[in-house]
Structure formats: C-alpha cells, structure tokens
Design a protein around this motif. Structure first.
Motif, PDB file in Angstrom:
ATOM      1  N   TYR A   4       3.655  -8.982   3.728  1.00 39.71           N
ATOM      2  CA  TYR A   4       2.700  -9.473   2.731  1.00 39.71           C
ATOM      3  C   TYR A   4       3.316 -10.578   1.877  1.00 39.71           C
ATOM      4  O   TYR A   4       2.688 -11.604   1.630  1.00 39.71           O
ATOM      5  N   LYS A  40      -0.556 -11.397   6.428  1.00 37.06           N
ATOM      6  CA  LYS A  40      -1.440 -10.309   6.010  1.00 37.06           C
ATOM      7  C   LYS A  40      -1.836  -9.393   7.157  1.00 37.06           C
ATOM      8  O   LYS A  40      -2.046  -8.201   6.951  1.00 37.06           O
ATOM      9  N   ALA A  63       1.015  -7.060   7.516  1.00 39.03           N
ATOM     10  CA  ALA A  63       1.025  -6.214   6.319  1.00 39.03           C
ATOM     11  C   ALA A  63      -0.027  -5.121   6.423  1.00 39.03           C
ATOM     12  O   ALA A  63       0.254  -3.949   6.148  1.00 39.03           O
ATOM     13  N   ILE A  64      -1.222  -5.492   6.837  1.00 39.85           N
ATOM     14  CA  ILE A  64      -2.302  -4.507   6.986  1.00 39.85           C
ATOM     15  C   ILE A  64      -1.921  -3.466   8.031  1.00 39.85           C
ATOM     16  O   ILE A  64      -2.136  -2.266   7.829  1.00 39.85           O
TER      17      ILE A  64
END
Length: 78
Positions: free
Chosen positions: A51, A56, A59-60
């Motif tokens: 992140y 992203k 990260a997710i």
C-alpha cells in the motif's frame, strides 16, 4: 534525494524492521502466547508495504487474506 524520498525511505526501513522483528523466535513466542499468528502479522506488514508503494491490488490481496484468516480464527474460538 529530496524530503519526499527521505520520508519514503524511512517508511520502507520501518516496515522492513517490523518484518524482521516478526521473524525473531522471541517475538514469535510472545505473539503466540497472546494467540497472535506471526505469519499473519507478516502478511499484514507485506500488505502495508504494498500500500505504501501504491500497489493497491497487492495490498488488497495481502490485507484481505489476513483479515479473512483472522476473522475465521476468531470465530472458531468463540
């Protein structure tokens, strides 16, 4: 190198230090005694790292995996 780069380097170093600490036997033992899985904690750190780097999607994936597993383990103990 500018102030922005220095800030990112400081964040990278902090994340790396946390990941390293979470791999120490004494830290793993202390976390285990609290019912905390060190491997899941490291997954959270990797998600944070992604992140902070603007990734992203990773990260997710990492944080989502950790969240699902923590929730699953918590529901089993209740």
């Amino acid at each position: 190198m500018n102030e922005h780069d220095d800030g990112l380097r400081a964040a990278d170093e902090a994340v790396a230090a946390l990941a390293t600490a979470l791999k120490r036997n004494d830290v793993v033992a202390a976390l285990t005694a609290r019912g905390v899985n060190a491997s899941l904690a490291i997954t959270v750190v990797y998600g944070l790292e992604a992140y902070l780097h603007g990734d992203k999607v990773t990260a997710i994936d990492e944080l989502g995996t950790a969240l699902e597993e923590i929730a699953r383990r918590a529901s089993v103990k209740e």
